[in-house]
Design an enzyme around this catalytic site. Structure first.
Site, PDB file in Angstrom:
ATOM      1  N   ASN C 586       0.867  -1.181   0.000  1.00 10.46           N
ATOM      2  CA  ASN C 586       0.000   0.000   0.000  1.00 10.46           C
ATOM      3  C   ASN C 586       0.907   1.237   0.000  1.00 10.46           C
ATOM      4  OD1 ASN C 586      -1.487   2.295   0.878  1.00 10.46           O
ATOM      5  ND2 ASN C 586      -3.044   0.986   1.806  1.00 10.46           N
ATOM      6  N   GLU C 660      11.360  -0.687   9.496  1.00  9.85           N
ATOM      7  CA  GLU C 660      12.571  -0.280  10.208  1.00  9.85           C
ATOM      8  C   GLU C 660      13.654   0.308   9.321  1.00  9.85           C
ATOM      9  OE1 GLU C 660      13.059  -3.257  13.779  1.00  9.85           O
ATOM     10  OE2 GLU C 660      11.770  -4.113  12.239  1.00  9.85           O
TER      11      GLU C 660
END
Lengths: 333, 177, 694
Positions: C586, C660
């Site tokens: 997305n 991350e």
């Protein structure tokens, strides 16, 4: 937090009497510092006297051209006041550099002046602190003191006063109006520069006020030179942080030289630091960076930085130079 | 020590008895079940508890409920809902802008961000300056730098700031046209 | 594996499924879960760093109206010992660090609980404590492995000789600060004991992980413990493992006869109870030929752990993976101190470990007079430098080149301290970024059709802000071949199929793979005409390619920095990152993940430091006024782009994880830009104004 009684004061006299008559009582303004400290156990009042409904909530002209700022005027309203913005921009800038929009909507003029140090040990009741409990010792002197004082500290306390507003008021020669238990129906006037004190033997006293003394207003003198003034706050974040150092200054040029100048420093001492030595060194001198630097160095000659805040000396010096250069139209470096 | 107070929350009048130690935030969350404002720091250091208090943005964690008897409070849940109370769907342009610009991730700071933005837009429309206004004597133009400074009392650990600023700028520009 | 998922919903940018509930504030986080008549818990913490409780006086607290009970080491319910020392609270009088839980008050209201906690008086026998973190300690030790189970030391060739013989060398020490995760939602647990067992509404990154941790400590069958977490206000690692407050809430609830208890840690308490990133000292050695080709690379790391429980941050690990060099060494040594227990914080190891080496690379570029982008490209390895395995995909060079183009790198004047604008020194810098692909086989999901004909997808995943609510809905839609609107996702509950934590950037990999597995086998079983009541559950298998390929995401971070010539204030007007992280599910939420990581990297670079006072053993700046995280005003242009990367080996979605990598390398890029701006080489984080004020 211990339980407390809450009373809303209808008039100043009652408010003062209510607090003066109870050693555990405190005035409640915007609460942004007091409530904080009550949660931490730093303050333990058993009676709060709410003074926010007292009729000290306006900014009014004074005869002769000054302004009287009611002690209950919120920081945001004061910073938005047209007269303050045009005639005392240093004051608006100082207010706007403090806290956040939603805190400035709560915080009052009087409360801002009476906020207490941000020293981490002062705010943590599990560590020794002479300001909280005289005689316990100072944890900051050999501990974390990056934000602490470089001027006027004592062996007992190296804290700094966190208010930005107070620094601007000190530069402006403002006068704090106080109503105390011994003042009858009258008030007494304290120069802003003398409201806060150096720690000396009694770091527990931030100001010269006694228990039950209520700030009712702050008077700004007519000061045409203040129309050319500014507040510069150097901090670790771009916003929403306390000062490493700050400078409030106003300059008036007479011909090619400095006719009059006002400088006060924040973040360097237990009180807003009026830079009288620098001011004296600058009067009658040409406005250039070398002069500004020499004057700043004269002011800071007696600085006694701690292990981890030596940087504040050049930072204060450079910020003074930078602000004065900006006010006098000198090019940035 | 208890006190009886009344608060109007998102259009609904609520009477309650509170210990004087109860903050406005805890009165809303623990006593009234109004959990749109969040608790992030409880010391005025993060802005997640921001609501509109009598029309102005304010942190509620450093305000005692007893000192705000009679106050009118709008949370993000009530923002844009009009007099009909809290609706089921996001009703305010800021809600939709935050969704569109993805101005949040975990969502915990978001109701405070949105209330703060609503209050801030009103402040800017009233001509209030900020710390980055080049000349505080002048009426500021609300650009990205102004929004960033004015929204700095609302921390977002997810780092959604660029989306937050874009969302608010979009709403501000929509109002101007 | 039957090939990559054919994307339809995947690759689109629907707004967050959970968005409307979050913007209005109606999404219920842990504290806000509806429970009847809760009692409130306030912890009591040790005020010494080491020693033992000799007496605990609870009379004044118990005498207070509204106090229900006071838990102490003398009266607390029994816990199983020897499982996790961090969780074995109130079982002995020993104090292992300041801030450790030594008691708690349960009361009718939070105000009374807190007041009573302050009235609990404790007498201690103090022992000499040692909290001094230093690389010069003589008692540093070598842990058996580093997090999660990687070799502590590695060595290839002869680094010492190669460094001595190299024509260009950089040998320097870099440090990163102790930092705290500080999610906006404080750690909160609402605990309820009833006839069915224990329910924990928890602010957590993993419902099943919490259950697996806490049940054995409580001596319970995991089957009677339910953990619920539909909405979580950020975690960044600090909610990825169980911490002491979770056990405390369970103990308190055990004492209230079925009445729910609420425990929300204060922001201040979070600085000693929910983990943090260890400070690191990184001694980095780089040797190269005059063309900048590395001949030697060494990273020797010293960091801290708690004496009570070991956590060994894998700071040297990324240096094993990024650049080619024939002679290489990484080591980790720990100082075991009387301090709170360190733990995961966003990109553990990778994030601090790409600070020292990536600043050193900038110094090497300067020493070789080579452009820092080009230097990195010249040292691109053909295979994983550590294992020799081929990479499943690797596009660091593409990231560097595209980033350089987008950033306008070619116009850069390489000379430091050459650009002064309006009183600000201006500079730009670059650093590489990387993060491993983690996978946990055995992740389970269920697909079923509800009575109203909608596809229900059930998995014990947690959305901590990553966008899992939305991305998993998209993946399920494509795996089932239906529109996303027809998918109804259920997450955040141990009553759902077992799933691992939202951590290690592996949420989409693990949960998405399980959903794909369940959807595919559901279709195999029921065909396209499945109807209400049809249901199928499947788990992920071991990835057959895991042992044949090295799997990592890579990226390039570019920063522009301005440093005030007078005051030393430092600003970052521009961050730009380009990442090669597999397929993006997305784009809307992925961009937020990447720019959010970069923003946290900026915060680490400029602001974050938990100032530890080793005389007391605590973090002095333990609140959000003094522990600075970046504000809105600190964050200007932050752009994230991604390479179109097709990786058929990582998982059926082709995703590598994006939570991350955004924080990795950011601080180095900013430090390198600050050097370019000012000529001052700052090797110690954070880069506060004092480091540039002269």
């Amino acid at each position: 937090m211990i339980p407390f009684d809450y009373r809303r004061a209808g008039d100043a006299e009652t408010a003062v009497a209510a607090v003066a008559g109870n050693p555990g009582a405190a005035f409640l303004g915007g609460g942004t510092n007091l409530v904080d400290h009550m949660k931490l156990g730093v303050a333990e009042p058993d009676l709060l006297v709410d003074v926010t409904r007292l009729p000290f909530d306006s900014v009014d002209p004074l005869p002769g051209g000054g302004l009287r700022i009611g002690a209950g005027v919120r920081n945001s309203d004061l910073a938005a006041d047209e007269r303050v913005r045009t005639r005392y921009p240093v004051l608006a800038e100082a207010l706007l550099s403090g806290a956040s929009g939603q805190l400035r909507n709560l915080a009052t003029t009087g409360g801002n002046l009476l906020q207490r140090t941000r020293c981490g040990y002062f705010q943590d009741v599990t560590t020794p602190c002479n300001k909280r409990r005289p005689g316990e010792g100072c944890s900051a002197r050999e501990g974390y003191h990056r934000y602490h004082a470089i001027l006027g500290a004592s062996p007992h306390c190296v804290a700094v006063h966190p208010s930005d507003l107070a620094v601007a008021l000190t530069a402006l020669d403002a006068v704090v109006r106080v109503r105390g238990p011994r003042d009858g129906h009258g008030e007494r006037a304290i120069p802003a520069a003398e409201l806060h004190r150096l720690p000396g033997e009694h770091p527990e006293w931030d100001t010269v006020l006694g228990h039950g003394d209520l700030i009712t207003a702050v008077d700004l003198p007519p000061l045409p030179m203040a129309a050319r003034s500014r507040y510069r706050k150097v901090r670790d974040r771009a916003s929403y942080a306390f000062a490493l150092v700050s400078v409030a200054a106003a300059v008036e040029l007479t011909g090619d030289v400095i006719g009059d100048v006002r400088i006060a420093l924040g973040g360097v001492a237990h009180k807003p630091w009026r830079a009288t030595l620098a001011e004296a060194a600058l009067r009658g001198r040409p406005p250039d960076r070398a002069e500004f630097r020499a004057a700043a160095e004269a002011e800071l000659a007696d600085a006694q930085p701690l292990r981890d805040n030596r940087f504040k000396v050049p930072m204060a010096r450079n910020t003074i130079v930078s602000v004065l250069a900006g006010l006098t139209g000198e090019e940035p470096r | 020590m208890d006190a009886d107070i009344t608060l109007t929350v998102d259009g609904e009048r609520r009477a309650l008895t509170v210990d004087t130690r109860v903050t406005l935030l805890d009165a809303l969350r623990d006593r009234l079940g109004v959990t749109s404002p969040k608790k992030g720091c409880d010391h005025g250091q993060c802005g997640t508890c921001t609501v509109l208090l009598d029309g102005r943005r304010a942190t509620t964690c450093l305000a005692f409920a007893v000192a705000h008897d009679g106050a009118e409070i709008t949370t993000s849940a009530g923002l844009g809902a009009g007099d009909g109370g809290v609706g089921a769907e996001p009703a305010h342009p800021l809600h939709r802008a935050f969704l569109e610009h993805d101005g949040f991730q975990c969502g915990y700071c978001t109701p405070g961000q949105i209330c703060s933005a609503a209050g801030m837009l009103a402040e800017a429309e009233a001509g209030w300056p900020s710390a980055v206004t080049p000349d505080v004597a002048e009426r500021p133009a609300l650009d990205e730098a102004e929004i960033r400074e004015r929204m700095s009392g609302n921390l977002c650990r997810c780092g959604a700031y660029p989306g937050i600023v874009a969302a608010i700028l979009g709403v501000a520009e929509g109002r101007r046209t | 594996m039957t090939g990559l998922l054919r994307p339809s919903a995947v690759g689109r940018s629907p707004v967050r499924v959970d968005g409307p509930a979050k913007v209005t504030g109606r999404a219920p986080y842990a504290y806000e879960q509806p429970v009847r008549e809760p009692a409130y818990v306030h912890p009591v913490q040790a005020t010494i760093a080491r020693g033992r409780v000799t007496a605990i006086h609870t009379g004044a607290a118990l005498a207070l109206d509204g106090v229900l009970t006071v838990l102490t080491p003398e009266n607390a319910p029994h816990l199983e010992r020897g499982i996790d020392p961090e969780l074995e609270i109130l079982q002995s009088p020993d104090v292992a660090f300041r801030g450790q839980l030594v008691g708690a008050v349960v009361a009718e209201t939070p105000e009374v609980a807190r007041q009573a906690a302050g009235l609990v008086r404790i007498e201690y026998e103090r022992a000499e404590h040692d909290c001094v973190f230093s690389a010069d300690r003589t008692d540093l030790y070598r842990p058996e492995v580093v997090n999660p189970s990687l070799p502590t030391d590695t060595s290839d060739g002869d680094v010492g000789t190669a460094l001595r013989d190299a024509e260009r060398t950089v040998v320097a020490t870099y440090t990163t600060a102790m930092t705290h995760n500080n999610p906006m939602e404080p750690h909160t647990t609402v605990a309820v004991w009833d006839d069915d067992g224990l329910t924990l509404y928890d602010s957590t990154q993993g419902v099943h992980a919490m259950r697996e941790s806490v049940a054995p400590v409580l001596g319970l069958d995991p089957g009677v413990v339910r953990v619920v977490a539909p909405y979580v206000g950020g975690g960044f690692g600090s909610k990825g493992t169980a911490h002491a407050h979770l056990v405390l809430a369970a103990l308190a609830a055990k004492r209230t006869a079925g009445r729910p208890v609420k425990l929300a840690l204060t922001r201040q308490q979070m600085f000693s109870l929910v983990g943090y990133r260890t400070p690191t000292v990184q001694r980095v050695g780089l040797g190269a030929d005059p063309d900048g080709r590395l001949t030697a690379l060494s990273v020797d790391v010293v960091e801290q752990t708690a004496r009570i429980k070991e956590f060994a941050e894998q700071t040297g690990v990324p240096a094993r993976k990024v650049y080619a060099a024939p002679n290489r060494r990484t080591t980790h040594r720990l100082a075991a101190l009387d301090v709170p227990v360190p733990s995961w914080m966003r990109a553990p190891g990778e994030c601090p470990g790409m600070f020292g080496p990536e600043v050193a690379m900038d110094e090497l570029a300067q020493a070789c007079d080579i452009d820092p982008v080009e230097l990195r490209i010249r040292n691109e390895p053909e295979t994983d430098p550590e294992t020799g395995l081929p990479f499943s995909s690797r596009d660091l060079v593409g990231c560097l080149r595209e980033g350089a183009d987008r950033f306008g790198w070619r116009r850069r004047d390489p000379r430091p301290r050459a650009r002064l604008e309006d009183g600000w020194w201006v500079g730009t810098g670059v650093a590489s970024s990387t993060y491993p692909v983690h996978a946990s086989p055995g992740t389970t999901a269920t697909v079923r059709i509800s009575p109203d004909g909608r596809y229900e997808v059930l998995i014990g995943a947690v959305d901590i802000g990553t966008g899992a609510w939305t991305a998993l809905t998209q993946i399920a839609a494509d795996a089932l071949g239906v529109p996303a609107e027809d998918v109804h996702l259920h997450i955040g509950d141990t009553d759902l199929p077992e799933a691992p934590v939202a951590g290690g950037s592996s949420g989409t990999t693990n949960w998405g793979s399980a959903i794909v597995a369940a959807a595919r086998s559901f279709r195999e079983k029921y065909g396209p005409d499945a109807g209400p009541g049809d249901e199928h559950t499947a788990s992920t298998a071991e990835n057959p390619f895991a042992q044949r390929y090295a799997m990592r995401a890579f990226g390039a971070q570019f920063a522009e920095v301005r440093v005030h010539a007078d005051t030393g204030e430092i600003r970052v007007p521009r961050l730009l990152g380009v990442f090669a992280a597999g397929r993006i599910v997305n784009p809307r939420t992925a961009r937020s993940q990447l720019t959010g990581g970069m923003t946290m990297g900026l915060s680490m670079a400029l602001h974050e430091e938990s100032v530890f006072d080793d005389r007391f053993g605590f973090v002095v700046n333990h609140d959000l006024a003094e522990y600075h995280i970046a504000t809105c005003a600190d964050v200007r242009s932050v752009e994230a782009y991604w390479r179109d990367e097709h990786d058929p080996y990582v998982n059926p979605m082709g995703t590598k994880g994006i939570g991350e990598i955004g924080i990795v390398g950011t601080a180095a890029a900013i430090a390198n830009a600050a050097h370019h701006a000012t000529g001052a080489r700052v090797r110690d984080l954070p880069m506060t104004p004092d480091k540039f004020c002269e």
